[in-house]
Design an enzyme around this catalytic site. Structure first.
Site, PDB file in Angstrom:
ATOM      1  N   ASP A 263       0.828  -1.208   0.000  1.00 41.46           N
ATOM      2  CA  ASP A 263       0.000   0.000   0.000  1.00 41.46           C
ATOM      3  C   ASP A 263       0.868   1.265   0.000  1.00 41.46           C
ATOM      4  O   ASP A 263       1.827   1.363   0.778  1.00 41.46           O
ATOM      5  CB  ASP A 263      -0.879  -0.021   1.260  1.00 41.46           C
ATOM      6  CG  ASP A 263      -1.799   1.182   1.334  1.00 41.46           C
ATOM      7  OD1 ASP A 263      -2.659   1.287   0.460  1.00 41.46           O
ATOM      8  OD2 ASP A 263      -1.643   1.998   2.258  1.00 41.46           O
ATOM      9  N   GLU A 330       1.323  -0.759  -5.223  1.00 38.38           N
ATOM     10  CA  GLU A 330       0.362   0.307  -5.550  1.00 38.38           C
ATOM     11  C   GLU A 330       1.180   1.500  -6.020  1.00 38.38           C
ATOM     12  O   GLU A 330       1.562   2.363  -5.243  1.00 38.38           O
ATOM     13  CB  GLU A 330      -0.478   0.696  -4.328  1.00 38.38           C
ATOM     14  CG  GLU A 330      -1.626   1.613  -4.735  1.00 38.38           C
ATOM     15  CD  GLU A 330      -2.165   2.516  -3.633  1.00 38.38           C
ATOM     16  OE1 GLU A 330      -3.251   3.078  -3.824  1.00 38.38           O
ATOM     17  OE2 GLU A 330      -1.506   2.682  -2.588  1.00 38.38           O
TER      18      GLU A 330
HETATM   19  C1  NOJ Z   1      -4.084   3.452  -0.634  1.00 32.91           C
HETATM   20  C2  NOJ Z   1      -5.300   2.629  -0.358  1.00 32.91           C
HETATM   21  O1  NOJ Z   1      -5.663   1.955  -1.537  1.00 32.91           O
HETATM   22  C3  NOJ Z   1      -6.363   3.577   0.140  1.00 32.91           C
HETATM   23  O2  NOJ Z   1      -7.614   2.952   0.236  1.00 32.91           O
HETATM   24  C4  NOJ Z   1      -5.913   4.101   1.473  1.00 32.91           C
HETATM   25  O3  NOJ Z   1      -6.854   5.041   1.957  1.00 32.91           O
HETATM   26  C5  NOJ Z   1      -4.541   4.763   1.347  1.00 32.91           C
HETATM   27  N1  NOJ Z   1      -3.606   3.974   0.595  1.00 32.91           N
HETATM   28  C6  NOJ Z   1      -3.953   4.972   2.720  1.00 32.91           C
HETATM   29  O4  NOJ Z   1      -3.580   3.739   3.260  1.00 32.91           O
END
Ligand code: NOJ
Length: 616
Positions: A263, A330
């Protein structure tokens, strides 16, 4: 625009607009990849038992709150996922990525983790997770977890300890700063975070609104939070943090987890000099100035961490089940050259699968602009040192592809075209629950119904992400078969009576059946499973066509998609792919007249129609 959409739109460091001349540039054909041996093809065509399973995989993202509720509390859970494994197996899924299911105060619905080595009781127990892993394995499905590396919850014991004094053993586990004396000329959002005559050290913003710094009286210092106040950033400059996070990964891999989606991984490091971000024109969805992001995003230090993390996952056996453990990133990045860095460039020693967001998310600004798609699909095939692309069109942070790409007239055909691109290109495919049904974004219409905090603070400009997180639509019974609670954490969208698994299973023309067919072909047809890719008819502005070249002993496959709202007729010259055959055999099409079409000329594609055919 929210932070991820800004990133997807290229508004981040080094970003560039879509309108540049380069967008329309034609891209040269790509030489076919070295064909695998016949034995390799045979081995790989079986579901996913080789060391490179992830190169052929369909990975399915599950938002656990919304997939299946097994205990009638209105919130999905792990046992619910286990109950639905047969469905996932039938669809042809190789791996599932479960959004965070760790203990959490749920401020950011799990992305605020308070214990990395347990399961939130709301979702079940460790025993439920072990059972899910085991049951999934019986169906050749791997489990990947969402590893929230950038920050913890402010209720994690690491943070509680760190925040308690400046001298405790974890004092340096988060990013702390004394701040500076209050300056009346500072921007409003910075002054708002001031305390005891001190204000944050710089203009850094939280992606979720306001200053990224929060005061802690016990330390008389600010801590940095890229996201909500309740999500303090870990200090990755501290080797003890790295060790703790790597130990957590081992904990899950020892239990049979096949990998991790990392993430917000580009934001692990911040500028040690705490320099102000350059300010750009305009304001974001939360009303704060747009900042460039050069001191808080994608800093070079992150790559050292990723290389060491890769060594950790690579220390696990690559054969057997689950085989190679994978790192999925991500990675909202401004261009393909940056993406290549996340693979580790020529060394390929970082992430196996950083997500390509340029096609699925940034591409939506160009809608289904064929030169744009051709250009970026080609780049990600040819400019990442032969690494494996990962395509994605949907996730829990963005309006669903159905709404982003739909034109209100040809929505069903557009959904099918997106699936065709996702599942017949050479990339690993990442899909999001409900994408296979054509689920639509159902954004709350009243602020009092909003659950996502950014939708509350940003209303009405930013309505939050609830719309793309609604319960999975299983059938036409009350609550769509998702739950028996009567009241769900988010309401089931009204179209569940017609858009649902049970109904689509019975309809040969449904989107679900289209996905099933494409995934089955991707597994069983060697060219789709292992072939290279060469774009053909590359001057065509409306029809995207490519050849999946044939591994030894197999036949090439050609894919043609009309991505315009007008009918198009194509004649395919596949010589660039070394293919001279002109006889086709249709594998799948949504155009009845093309089911028996057998030549490379006079291919008449209606708006958004697709053809996938074997070349004889
Ligand atoms: C990316 C995640 O996909 C999202 O849902 C989240 O709010 C942020 N990172 C913070 O962790």
């Amino acid at each position: 625009m929210s932070w991820w959409m800004r990133a997807a739109a290229g508004v981040v460091a080094g970003g560039f607009g879509l309108a540049g001349a380069g967008l329309m540039a034609q891209v040269a054909a790509v030489p076919p990849a070295t064909p695998p041996t016949a034995a390799e093809v045979q081995a790989a065509a079986k579901p996913t038992h080789d060391a490179t399973w992830w190169k052929h995989a369909v990975v399915y993202e599950i938002y656990p709150r919304s997939f299946q509720d097994s205990n009638g509390d209105g919130v999905g859970d792990l046992n619910g996922i286990t109950q639905r494994l047969d469905y996932l197996q039938k669809l042809g899924v190789d791996a599932i990525w479960i959004a965070p299911m760790f203990p959490s105060p749920q401020v950011d619905f799990g992305y605020d983790v308070s214990d990395y080595e347990a399961v939130d009781p709301q979702y079940g127990s460790l025993a439920d997770m072990d059972r899910l892993i085991k049951e999934a394995q019986k169906r050749n499905i791997r489990i990947c977890l969402d590893w929230v590396v950038n920050h913890t919850s402010d209720k994690h014991k690491w943070f509680e300890e760190s925040a308690s004094s400046r001298t405790n053993p974890k004092a340096d586990w988060f990013v702390w700063n004394d701040g500076k004396p209050l300056d009346p000329n500072a921007p409003e959002y910075v002054k708002k975070a001031a305390h005891d005559g001190m204000m944050p050290p710089n203009n850094w913003e939280s992606g979720f609104g306001g200053s990224a710094w929060e005061w802690v009286p016990a330390r008389k210092q600010f801590y940095y939070h890229k996201f909500y106040i309740q999500q303090p950033d870990l200090n990755w400059r501290n080797p003890a943090v790295e060790k703790a996070m790597f130990d957590g990964m081992r904990f899950w891999m020892d239990r049979g987890v096949a990998g991790f989606r990392l993430d917000a991984v580009p934001t692990l490091f911040e500028d040690p000099q705490n320099r102000d971000e350059p300010v750009e024109a305009g304001t974001n969805q939360q009303g704060d100035p747009n900042l460039k992001g050069i001191y808080t995003d994608n800093l070079p230090e992150v790559h050292g961490v990723i290389r060491r993390m890769r060594q950790v996952v690579d220390s696990y056996p690559k054969t057997g089940f689950p085989g190679s453990r994978v790192l999925i990133g991500e990675t909202y990045l401004p261009n393909t050259a940056e993406l290549d860095q996340w693979y580790g460039g020529a060394s390929q020693n970082e992430l196996q699968l950083p997500m390509d967001m340029l096609i699925g998310f940034r591409g939506n600004q160009a809608k289904l602009n064929v030169p744009y798609l051709r250009r970026y699909l080609t780049e990600v095939e040819t400019e990442v040192h032969g690494s494996q692309p990962l395509l994605v069109f949907d996730n829990h942070d963005n309006v669903r592809s159905h709404d982003r790409y739909g034109d209100g007239v040809h929505d069903a055909a557009i959904d099918r075209a997106i699936a065709t691109m996702l599942l017949t290109s050479k990339a690993t495919a990442l899909m999001y629950y409900g994408e296979e049904l054509g689920m639509v974004t159902t954004t709350p219409t009243r602020v009092e119904d909003v659950k996502d905090p950014i939708g509350i603070t940003g209303w009405p400009k930013e309505k939050g992400r609830d719309g793309e997180r609604t319960p999975m639509q299983w059938n036409a019974s009350t609550d769509a078969g998702f739950s028996t609670a009567g009241k769900m954490w988010l309401p089931v969208p009204p179209d569940y009576t017609t858009v649902n698994v049970a109904g689509e299973e019975k309809d040969p023309a449904s989107l679900l059946k289209w996905y099933e067919k494409l995934i089955a072909l991707r597994r069983s047809v060697p060219a789709l499973h292992d072939g290279g890719v060469v774009f053909v008819d590359t001057a065509n502005p409306d029809v995207l066509s490519y050849v999946r070249t044939a591994p030894t002993g197999a036949k090439p496959v050609v894919v043609s998609m009309n991505l315009s709202a007008q009918p198009q007729t194509v004649k395919l010259d596949m010589s660039a792919a070394g293919v001279s055959g002109t006889k086709l055999r249709t594998l799948v099409t949504d155009v009845p007249a093309l089911e028996k079409h057998d030549t490379t000329s006079d291919i008449e594609l209606p708006p958004y129609g697709s053809l996938v055919a074997e070349v004889q």
